[in-house]
Design an enzyme around this catalytic site. Sequence first.
Site: not given
Length: 400
Positions: A141, A226, A255
């Site tokens: 994801f 990531d 984030k």
Amino acid sequence: MLRTPAAVQDAERHTAHNYHPLPVVISSAEGAWLTDVDGRRYLDCLAGYSALNFGHRHPTLIAAAHAQLDRLTLTSRAFIHDQFADFCRELAALCGKELVLPMNTGAEAVETGIKVARKWGYQVKGVPDGAANIVVAEGNFHGRTTTIVSFSTDDDARADFGPYTPGFRVVPYGDLTALSEAVDEHTVAVLLEPIQGEQGVVVPPEGYLPGVRRLCTERNVLFIADEIQSGLGRTGATFACEQAGVVPDMYLLGKALGGGIVPVSAVAADADVLGVLKPGQHGSTFGGNPLACAVATEVVRLLATGEFQRRSAELGERLHTGLRALIGKGLVAVRGRGLWAGLDIDPALMSGREACERLMARGVLAKDTHGSTIRLAPPLVITADEIDHALTQLAAVLAS
């Protein structure tokens, strides 16, 4: 009369139904605690999918935002502002890299990484124009842009959004043999999450990440990590890659970098990688804006102390010890590292959604994924007593 039911209906009335949130309406928050419109308090065990690693309204970050709001909020990248250099320099140092490219969202960081890898492949590695490929993992994801969903294996994320972007090869996560077979002379990068978050906090087999690093070095391929969810203290280290003794060629960050206040993302790499970009070839009006840089610089400084990484490691051990004790008592498996866990509930008992709704009724907020799996990712400011409270409520839900 409770305000929540009407507030939920009102929220749903004029929005596209691209999310299925829990029926709670938050009005304020502090630290690890949220308060809804009816005054009920909840322990936050999701932390905005790691966007709130430092809790809600961390005083240092709020102060930085307030101070910057009174001075300057946006210039675009047409001009340099006085917060930009500190942010880029200090984040680069935290990452052990030479350069930083600031963006806004995690998906933008991933898109940036893809573009940089392709350009590096053509200009540095010598891949023929248009022939570059990037190897990714099943269960990934990385975001929801049309390019990113093109290499997703999640039907909900991918179906009906074609035609899909070519240039990606998907291999099983954790399988070094399959990865080696997929890499060829036109491969420019391997793009991986060091721990797969959306898939259910899946930790790769021992030796996998070092094996990826060796393979990329041997084949002259960029290793792109990531760390948008796993990075910045979540797993008990600044980066999850550290815990495998691995340094990627490129970090993708987001984030938590925005401190739970503004969206901030970034790509960090050395000059021989990020240096392939020239003016006009990539950018963002809001990327690296003054408000974002002011907040994110304080985030980097909080991480530079090591306090939050230590808290995550120490409290994470307490969390995982408590969770493992529930295996066979409603849980069938527990995965994760630091203050990050994926829990597989016995599907004969309930779905992940049902478990989260029952936890919500007991004042604990978490989120389900993939059927009977739920994720726990509390803010790194959570206390030992609060972890014990969450575990007690989870045990009660599983026993009900």
